[in-house]
Every structure is written in structure tokens, then in C-alpha cells.
Design a protein around this motif. Structure first.
Motif, PDB file in Angstrom:
ATOM      1  N   GLY A 235       0.741  -1.051   0.115  1.00 46.06           N
ATOM      2  CA  GLY A 235       0.241  -0.176  -0.144  1.00 46.06           C
ATOM      3  C   GLY A 235       0.903   1.230  -0.110  1.00 46.06           C
ATOM      4  N   ILE A 236       2.015   1.033   0.205  1.00 50.34           N
ATOM      5  CA  ILE A 236       2.780   2.193   0.311  1.00 50.34           C
ATOM      6  C   ILE A 236       2.779   2.455  -1.116  1.00 50.34           C
ATOM      7  N   GLY A 237       2.313   4.178  -1.571  1.00 51.74           N
ATOM      8  CA  GLY A 237       2.806   4.986  -2.127  1.00 51.74           C
ATOM      9  C   GLY A 237       1.463   4.821  -3.390  1.00 51.74           C
ATOM     10  N   TRP A 238       0.621   4.435  -3.051  1.00 49.15           N
ATOM     11  CA  TRP A 238      -0.744   4.487  -3.125  1.00 49.15           C
ATOM     12  C   TRP A 238      -1.870   4.101  -2.699  1.00 49.15           C
ATOM     13  N   GLN A 239      -1.841   3.823  -1.469  1.00 54.55           N
ATOM     14  CA  GLN A 239      -3.241   3.594  -1.064  1.00 54.55           C
ATOM     15  C   GLN A 239      -3.417   5.203  -0.307  1.00 54.55           C
ATOM     16  N   VAL A 240      -4.381   5.584   0.157  1.00 55.38           N
ATOM     17  CA  VAL A 240      -4.732   7.008   0.500  1.00 55.38           C
ATOM     18  C   VAL A 240      -5.957   7.005   1.324  1.00 55.38           C
ATOM     19  N   PRO A 241      -5.816   7.271   3.030  1.00 54.82           N
ATOM     20  CA  PRO A 241      -7.276   7.476   3.811  1.00 54.82           C
ATOM     21  C   PRO A 241      -7.701   8.459   3.590  1.00 54.82           C
ATOM     22  N   ARG A 242      -8.800   8.414   2.971  1.00 56.12           N
ATOM     23  CA  ARG A 242      -9.947   9.727   3.057  1.00 56.12           C
ATOM     24  C   ARG A 242     -10.762   9.469   3.737  1.00 56.12           C
ATOM     25  N   LEU A 243     -12.304  11.024   3.581  1.00 61.44           N
ATOM     26  CA  LEU A 243     -13.057  10.648   4.658  1.00 61.44           C
ATOM     27  C   LEU A 243     -14.125  10.359   4.246  1.00 61.44           C
ATOM     28  N   PRO A 244     -15.715   9.996   4.981  1.00 63.22           N
ATOM     29  CA  PRO A 244     -16.163   9.212   3.428  1.00 63.22           C
ATOM     30  C   PRO A 244     -16.910   9.748   3.021  1.00 63.22           C
TER      31      PRO A 244
ATOM     32  N   LEU B 194     -23.858   0.157   4.456  1.00 64.62           N
ATOM     33  CA  LEU B 194     -24.409  -0.240   5.672  1.00 64.62           C
ATOM     34  C   LEU B 194     -25.730  -0.698   5.464  1.00 64.62           C
ATOM     35  N   ALA B 195     -26.327  -0.627   3.863  1.00 63.63           N
ATOM     36  CA  ALA B 195     -27.356  -2.362   3.936  1.00 63.63           C
ATOM     37  C   ALA B 195     -26.869  -3.056   4.395  1.00 63.63           C
ATOM     38  N   ALA B 196     -25.671  -3.190   4.358  1.00 61.37           N
ATOM     39  CA  ALA B 196     -25.056  -4.901   4.749  1.00 61.37           C
ATOM     40  C   ALA B 196     -25.190  -4.924   6.525  1.00 61.37           C
ATOM     41  N   LEU B 197     -24.984  -3.692   6.832  1.00 66.11           N
ATOM     42  CA  LEU B 197     -25.179  -3.697   8.598  1.00 66.11           C
ATOM     43  C   LEU B 197     -26.719  -3.679   9.376  1.00 66.11           C
ATOM     44  N   TYR B 198     -27.447  -2.770   8.149  1.00 70.63           N
ATOM     45  CA  TYR B 198     -29.062  -2.854   8.482  1.00 70.63           C
ATOM     46  C   TYR B 198     -28.972  -4.463   8.428  1.00 70.63           C
ATOM     47  N   ALA B 199     -28.717  -4.735   7.360  1.00 66.41           N
ATOM     48  CA  ALA B 199     -29.548  -6.248   6.816  1.00 66.41           C
ATOM     49  C   ALA B 199     -29.021  -7.251   7.779  1.00 66.41           C
ATOM     50  N   VAL B 200     -27.727  -6.994   8.643  1.00 66.03           N
ATOM     51  CA  VAL B 200     -27.809  -8.463   9.662  1.00 66.03           C
ATOM     52  C   VAL B 200     -27.618  -7.962  11.215  1.00 66.03           C
ATOM     53  N   GLY B 201     -28.698  -6.728  11.160  1.00 70.00           N
ATOM     54  CA  GLY B 201     -29.249  -6.148  12.345  1.00 70.00           C
ATOM     55  C   GLY B 201     -28.034  -5.469  13.423  1.00 70.00           C
ATOM     56  N   TYR B 202     -27.389  -4.843  12.808  1.00 69.17           N
ATOM     57  CA  TYR B 202     -26.457  -4.134  13.179  1.00 69.17           C
ATOM     58  C   TYR B 202     -26.733  -2.801  13.773  1.00 69.17           C
ATOM     59  N   ASP B 203     -26.702  -2.734  14.993  1.00 68.53           N
ATOM     60  CA  ASP B 203     -27.720  -1.361  15.626  1.00 68.53           C
ATOM     61  C   ASP B 203     -26.754  -0.595  16.723  1.00 68.53           C
ATOM     62  N   GLY B 204     -25.297  -0.361  16.517  1.00 63.74           N
ATOM     63  CA  GLY B 204     -24.818   0.498  17.209  1.00 63.74           C
ATOM     64  C   GLY B 204     -24.283   1.548  16.197  1.00 63.74           C
ATOM     65  N   VAL B 205     -23.164   2.175  16.588  1.00 66.01           N
ATOM     66  CA  VAL B 205     -22.816   3.234  16.286  1.00 66.01           C
ATOM     67  C   VAL B 205     -21.369   3.150  15.315  1.00 66.01           C
ATOM     68  N   VAL B 206     -21.315   4.334  14.305  1.00 71.56           N
ATOM     69  CA  VAL B 206     -20.355   3.893  13.044  1.00 71.56           C
ATOM     70  C   VAL B 206     -20.077   5.273  13.349  1.00 71.56           C
ATOM     71  N   SER B 207     -19.055   5.166  13.336  1.00 70.49           N
ATOM     72  CA  SER B 207     -17.751   5.874  14.518  1.00 70.49           C
ATOM     73  C   SER B 207     -16.994   6.809  13.403  1.00 70.49           C
ATOM     74  N   VAL B 208     -16.965   8.094  12.708  1.00 69.10           N
ATOM     75  CA  VAL B 208     -16.326   8.570  11.811  1.00 69.10           C
ATOM     76  C   VAL B 208     -14.712   8.571  12.480  1.00 69.10           C
ATOM     77  N   GLU B 209     -13.843   8.355  11.420  1.00 72.43           N
ATOM     78  CA  GLU B 209     -12.073   7.721  12.250  1.00 72.43           C
ATOM     79  C   GLU B 209     -11.572   9.200  10.697  1.00 72.43           C
ATOM     80  N   HIS B 210     -11.328   9.893  11.393  1.00 65.91           N
ATOM     81  CA  HIS B 210     -10.839  11.356  11.019  1.00 65.91           C
ATOM     82  C   HIS B 210      -9.327  10.881  10.242  1.00 65.91           C
ATOM     83  N   GLU B 211      -8.315  10.621   8.891  1.00 61.84           N
ATOM     84  CA  GLU B 211      -7.422  10.911   9.441  1.00 61.84           C
ATOM     85  C   GLU B 211      -6.878  10.939   7.401  1.00 61.84           C
ATOM     86  N   ASP B 212      -7.867  12.204   7.415  1.00 67.89           N
ATOM     87  CA  ASP B 212      -7.662  12.696   5.930  1.00 67.89           C
ATOM     88  C   ASP B 212      -6.591  13.940   5.257  1.00 67.89           C
ATOM     89  N   ARG B 213      -5.189  14.047   4.980  1.00 68.52           N
ATOM     90  CA  ARG B 213      -4.063  15.268   5.224  1.00 68.52           C
ATOM     91  C   ARG B 213      -5.149  15.781   4.998  1.00 68.52           C
TER      92      ARG B 213
END
Length: 302
Positions: free
Chosen positions: A238-247, A258-277
Motif C-alpha cells: 500500500g505504500i505509494g498508492w493507498q490514501v486514507p480519505r473521509l467518507p 450500511l445496507a449490509a449492516l442493516y441487513a445483519v441487524g447491526y444497531d450500534g454506532v458508526v464512528s467517523v475516523e478522520h485520517e485525511d491529510r
């Protein structure tokens, strides 16, 4: 589901200031950074302490969250829990126990962390160390009613983490071995789809396959620079080509994830992890980044 954020990108603010801004901008939960308050780890987006677990005042923390109408989805501490240096490993896991203690005292259901890894040793040896180190940590958390959620990041962003990265929990095959070793009900994943894009793993299938092990979700995106991938190849990890971005600014198809999460019954928190330079360097840029993520995810989270 609820929309939250990981507080680590707000390293210069107090918990009160983070809570005030988050509530005013449509977030419902905080994943609170809990690195040692005395400092130490200075990796990017690490070393932040919005709750000092060694000087915890549960009433004061609850007061801050209650006044702003927020909940704590998890306490966050992401070290190298399998560090090759025994002293560093012991320090990391001693602090992890104190974070677990703090979660129990605060009534927080989950602690997010890494599995750890010795970057210079092969996977089978790291799994052997995992089997020696981790059962006691999971049992310790279970005794206090706390879940441990392992993030699936390979932790190889630069050559000081090469060749193996510092977190072994990066693929479904490895998760299976981890859960076979520790089948405890309080041991699961803090699932981040961006890392699966990086590794060319189907994140929708991962949700369906590990539905009962998803305790928490990170919302981070990933851009693949095709020219960099062409030049460096997958052996670059990944060095040189993968770049963390915001949703919304990368390759994750958030409606499908998110459709998959809804389908399996996930009802927790979706937590934004900000690592976008592109959205760091000053507070206004960091806030703009979180607003971009909010605007991408908010229509899908109800």
C-alpha cells in the motif's frame, strides 16, 4: 444506528470542546481517545487523551456527555499489544487494562484497540504470541462486562512499519483464527471497510460472514491511486498508492456497506475516523472534514 466520531483528530481540544462541537453538528456519540495522559506514543492520530483513565472522575465525564446529549460508543486505545519488546508490550497492555477499568466505571460497553503484531516475524509466530497474550486480556474485560473490539487495520503506512505492519488482525482468515483461539462472546471487531478496500477484500461479505462479531464500526474511506499501484505493485503493502480519505471521498460504497449492516441487524454506532491529510493542519480543516463525512453518512443512518 447512530452517527459518531473518534475524538483523536481533535487532539488540541478538551472533551468538553469536542462534545460541544460534535453535538452542534449532528453527531450522536463519541469514541473517546484514551492514550496515556503522560504521553509516549506520538504516531499520527495517537497519543491523544480526552479521558485520563488514571485520574478518572466518572461523574464529571458523564456530566459533559449528558449536557450535550451524547453517548460514549467506545473508549479508544490503539497500541501495539504484541510489541516484540516485552517492556513495551507490558506497558501497552497494562494501560489497556486501565482503559477497560474506565469503561466499566463509565458504563461504556466497548473498548476499541488493536491485536498488535511483531512486524519482523511471520504470521504463524504472531498468532502464537496472540494466543499467549490475548486470552487473559479478553477474560479481564469480560469479568467487567466490557467488550473488546479489534480494528482490522494492517498498520503499515510507512517503512518503519514494514514489512509486516503492527496489527495482525487484517483479514477474514486471521479473524477466524483469532476467534477460534478466543471464542468469548465479548471479543469481536471494530470493522473499518476502508482497510478491506486497501486489501481488495469484499467488505459486504465481511459484514455478513462476521455479523455476530461486529461490536463497533469505523467510517473511514480509502482512495487507491492507480498510477501508484501500477508503479509499486501490491508487494509494497500500500505504500505509494493507498490514501486514507473521509467518507464520500474514496472508494467505499457507503449505501452498500450500511445496507449490509442493516441487513445483519447491526444497531450500534458508526464512528467517523478522520485520517485525511487534505483536512488537517488546523481546527477549521478538521471540522470541515467531519462535516463532509457527516453529510455523506447522515442520510443513511436513522
Amino acid at each position: 444506528m447512530k452517527l459518531g466520531l473518534l475524538t483523536a483528530a481533535f487532539g488540541g481540544l478538551t472533551l468538553e470542546e469536542v462534545a460541544e462541537w460534535s453535538a452542534a453538528n449532528g453527531f450522536e456519540a463519541l469514541e473517546v481517545a484514551c492514550w496515556p495522559a503522560a504521553g509516549g506514543e506520538r504516531r499520527r492520530y495517537a497519543g491523544v487523551s480526552h479521558i485520563d483513565v488514571d485520574a478518572l472522575d466518572p461523574g464529571a465525564v458523564r456530566d459533559v456527555l449528558d449536557r450535550h446529549g451524547l453517548e460514549i460508543s467506545a473508549l479508544a486505545y490503539y497500541p501495539n499489544n504484541l510489541h516484540p519488546d516485552e517492556t513495551a508490550r507490558a506497558e501497552a497492555n497494562d494501560h489497556l487494562r486501565r482503559v477497560i477499568d474506565a469503561a466499566a466505571r463509565l458504563g461504556v460497553p466497548t473498548v476499541g484497540t488493536f491485536a498488535g503484531n511483531d512486524k519482523d516475524r511471520p504470521l504463524p509466530e504472531n498468532l502464537e504470541r496472540f494466543r499467549a497474550v490475548w486470552p487473559e486480556l479478553v477474560a479481564y474485560a469480560g469479568d467487567q462486562g466490557v467488550k473488546v473490539a479489534i480494528e482490522n487495520c494492517p498498520m503499515i503506512f510507512s517503512y518503519d512499519e514494514w514489512p509486516g505492519g503492527t496489527n495482525l488482525a487484517w483479514s477474514p482468515a486471521i479473524w477466524e483464527q483469532m476467534f477460534d483461539a478466543i471464542p468469548a462472546d465479548n471479543f469481536g471487531l471494530n470493522l473499518d471497510p476502508s482497510h478491506l478496500v486497501w486489501l481488495m477484500i469484499d467488505y459486504e461479505r465481511a459484514v455478513y460472514d462476521f455479523a455476530d462479531r461486529i461490536f463497533h464500526v469505523h467510517a473511514k474511506d480509502l482512495e487507491i491511486r492507480r498510477d501508484g499501484l501500477h508503479r509499486h505493485g501490491t508487494f509494497s503493502a500500500g505504500i505509494g498508492w493507498q490514501v486514507p480519505r473521509l467518507p464520500g471521498l474514496g472508494e467505499v460504497r457507503w449505501p452498500r456497506f450500511l445496507a449490509a449492516l442493516y441487513a445483519v441487524g447491526y444497531d450500534g454506532v458508526v464512528s467517523v475516523e478522520h485520517e485525511d491529510r487534505r483536512f488537517e493542519g488546523d481546527l477549521e480543516l478538521v471540522q470541515r472534514g467531519f462535516v463532509i463525512a457527516r453529510n455523506t453518512l447522515r442520510p443513511l443512518i436513522v
